[in-house]
Design a protein around this motif. Sequence first.
Motif, PDB file in Angstrom:
ATOM      1  N   ALA A   1     -14.739  -1.184  11.454  1.00  0.00           N
ATOM      2  CA  ALA A   1     -14.254  -2.681  10.506  1.00  0.00           C
ATOM      3  C   ALA A   1     -14.081  -2.366   9.153  1.00  0.00           C
ATOM      4  N   SER A   2     -12.783  -3.356   9.260  1.00  0.00           N
ATOM      5  CA  SER A   2     -12.845  -3.191   7.511  1.00  0.00           C
ATOM      6  C   SER A   2     -13.683  -5.185   7.646  1.00  0.00           C
ATOM      7  N   ARG A   3     -13.285  -5.197   5.975  1.00  0.00           N
ATOM      8  CA  ARG A   3     -13.947  -6.620   6.291  1.00  0.00           C
ATOM      9  C   ARG A   3     -13.330  -6.726   3.702  1.00  0.00           C
TER      10      ARG A   3
ATOM     11  N   THR B   1      -9.974  -5.934   0.094  1.00  0.00           N
ATOM     12  CA  THR B   1     -10.431  -5.249   1.362  1.00  0.00           C
ATOM     13  C   THR B   1     -11.001  -3.810   0.966  1.00  0.00           C
ATOM     14  N   THR B   2     -11.534  -3.618   1.549  1.00  0.00           N
ATOM     15  CA  THR B   2     -12.558  -2.665   2.323  1.00  0.00           C
ATOM     16  C   THR B   2     -12.419  -1.954   3.818  1.00  0.00           C
ATOM     17  N   TYR B   3     -11.909  -0.630   3.400  1.00  0.00           N
ATOM     18  CA  TYR B   3     -11.342  -0.059   5.150  1.00  0.00           C
ATOM     19  C   TYR B   3     -12.752   1.399   5.173  1.00  0.00           C
ATOM     20  N   ASN B   4     -13.289   0.829   5.793  1.00  0.00           N
ATOM     21  CA  ASN B   4     -14.257   2.070   6.247  1.00  0.00           C
ATOM     22  C   ASN B   4     -14.208   3.550   7.243  1.00  0.00           C
ATOM     23  N   SER B   5     -12.744   3.217   7.334  1.00  0.00           N
ATOM     24  CA  SER B   5     -12.546   4.311   8.092  1.00  0.00           C
ATOM     25  C   SER B   5     -11.034   5.471   6.915  1.00  0.00           C
TER      26      SER B   5
ATOM     27  N   GLY C   1      -2.234   3.634   0.021  1.00  0.00           N
ATOM     28  CA  GLY C   1      -1.664   4.571   0.986  1.00  0.00           C
ATOM     29  C   GLY C   1      -3.280   5.262   1.347  1.00  0.00           C
ATOM     30  N   PHE C   2      -2.478   6.153   2.920  1.00  0.00           N
ATOM     31  CA  PHE C   2      -4.504   6.033   3.144  1.00  0.00           C
ATOM     32  C   PHE C   2      -4.213   8.038   3.827  1.00  0.00           C
TER      33      PHE C   2
ATOM     34  N   SER D   1      -8.759   1.309  -0.033  1.00  0.00           N
ATOM     35  CA  SER D   1      -9.375  -0.039  -0.474  1.00  0.00           C
ATOM     36  C   SER D   1      -9.125  -0.542  -1.800  1.00  0.00           C
ATOM     37  N   GLY D   2      -9.471  -1.644  -1.420  1.00  0.00           N
ATOM     38  CA  GLY D   2      -8.711  -2.169  -3.082  1.00  0.00           C
ATOM     39  C   GLY D   2      -7.761  -3.543  -3.650  1.00  0.00           C
ATOM     40  N   PRO D   3      -8.081  -4.460  -4.109  1.00  0.00           N
ATOM     41  CA  PRO D   3      -7.724  -5.536  -4.202  1.00  0.00           C
ATOM     42  C   PRO D   3      -6.279  -5.877  -4.254  1.00  0.00           C
ATOM     43  N   GLN D   4      -5.510  -6.794  -3.461  1.00  0.00           N
ATOM     44  CA  GLN D   4      -4.470  -7.435  -3.616  1.00  0.00           C
ATOM     45  C   GLN D   4      -3.984  -8.368  -3.657  1.00  0.00           C
ATOM     46  N   ARG D   5      -3.166  -8.670  -5.009  1.00  0.00           N
ATOM     47  CA  ARG D   5      -2.904  -9.920  -5.528  1.00  0.00           C
ATOM     48  C   ARG D   5      -1.467 -10.773  -5.089  1.00  0.00           C
ATOM     49  N   THR D   6      -1.685 -12.316  -5.270  1.00  0.00           N
ATOM     50  CA  THR D   6      -0.467 -12.788  -5.080  1.00  0.00           C
ATOM     51  C   THR D   6      -0.466 -14.514  -5.986  1.00  0.00           C
TER      52      THR D   6
END
Length: 450
Positions: free
Chosen positions: A432-434, A98-102, A152-153, A107-112
Amino acid sequence: MLNKGFGFKSGSCAGSLIILFCFLVYPVTASAGMAQSVGIASSPNPVGSGARALGMGGAFIAVADDATAASWNPGGLIQLETPEVSVVGAYNHRTEDTTYNSFPEASGPQRTSTLDLNYLSGVYPFQMLDHNAVVSLNYQHLYDFNKKVRFGFQDNEPPQIETTQYELEQEGGLYTISPAFAVQILPALSVGLTLNVWEDALYDNEWKLKRHQTSSGSFMGFPFSSVEDLQETYRFSGINFNLGIMWNINSTFTLGAVFKSPFSGDVKHAYHSTRSIVFPTDPERNRTEAQSYSEKETLDMPMSYGIGLAARLSDALSVALDLYRTEWGDYVLHTGDGRKLSPVTGKLESESDVGATTQVRVGGEYLFIGEETVIPLRAGLFYDPEPADGSPDNFWGVSVGSGIAYKQFVYDIAYQYRFGRNVRSAVVGDEASRQDVQQHTVYMSIIYHF
């Protein structure tokens, strides 16, 4: 999955600066304004099961010649000539980058990763009034909700300086017990019906959400720390059916069609949250609040339908093509307070623009036929879009598979790679995020013919 505000009672924060701070950190959100979305982690499109079908890219509506036909096209069950039992196991590994512009630091990968029993069935063919008929009993894992998110942010815009750590864990799935029946009404034409019982009383047909969030920082020089914990459970039950037709046009071509009925499922929703805020320099302002409730909701599941064409080009080679459509505009969550929400967007249905999706799947199978064994090679390609606000998110995929058939035993294995780029967008902050999504799936199945 689900976003809900946490409300403080009027007057719980004293002092002008602290009152302003409480409204910034603890936004007051009335129950009627709480947004809900149903966060299916796997592909939300209703498809069937089985390693053979997966290896062919899911182009199986007009093939459907094993016990998993009850999930793809129950009309195909008539092709089973001997009693059999089958079991399918599934391994899934998913990466959501996920990329969070704000908040780029989040941002970064999450794995399941998950390992599940995907399908279990028993099949029995018989004669009924001089017609071939088949009955089967099936268990299917249809939707996967497992997901873990940690990031975290920071918010460093005065007067508020804040660092937040966020953790979300979602688990569970939706399953059915599905009796099925097929009958050959003409030599070249058969019909079948599968009854899907989504019943929470028989097994845990539910998904759960846990969220833990910690924050620390200062507001206009006043240091603070806060902790929020949220837990939700959704228990689901309902009944729908799959109606399938299989037509052997000639010795080469077979046409299949399936209709999966819409239905309204009952949802038992339980919610509990706690939140506390601590002011080290002014402990009299410390607050701890809790909120709990339970309610009955209704989830309208959409109808879907598909058509497939298979061609048997020789004893060893066959190919297939499927088109499948799901009417996601009819996917609606009726909340306990009478609102109609889109489970895709979490917003009111009237404020959402969610349309239908159309899958395209193509695949093939080549058999190496020996004296006592048969070894297949399978491959497939597919387009599997997900519903989204405005226009569907584009997902694509490729699959390969093989196995071995020896006497009464059939073993199959298949691998599928599914991916989407710049999908599942959402507004976070002011931008927006993507996501870039990658999903790896392995199915293994064993069939025993009596």
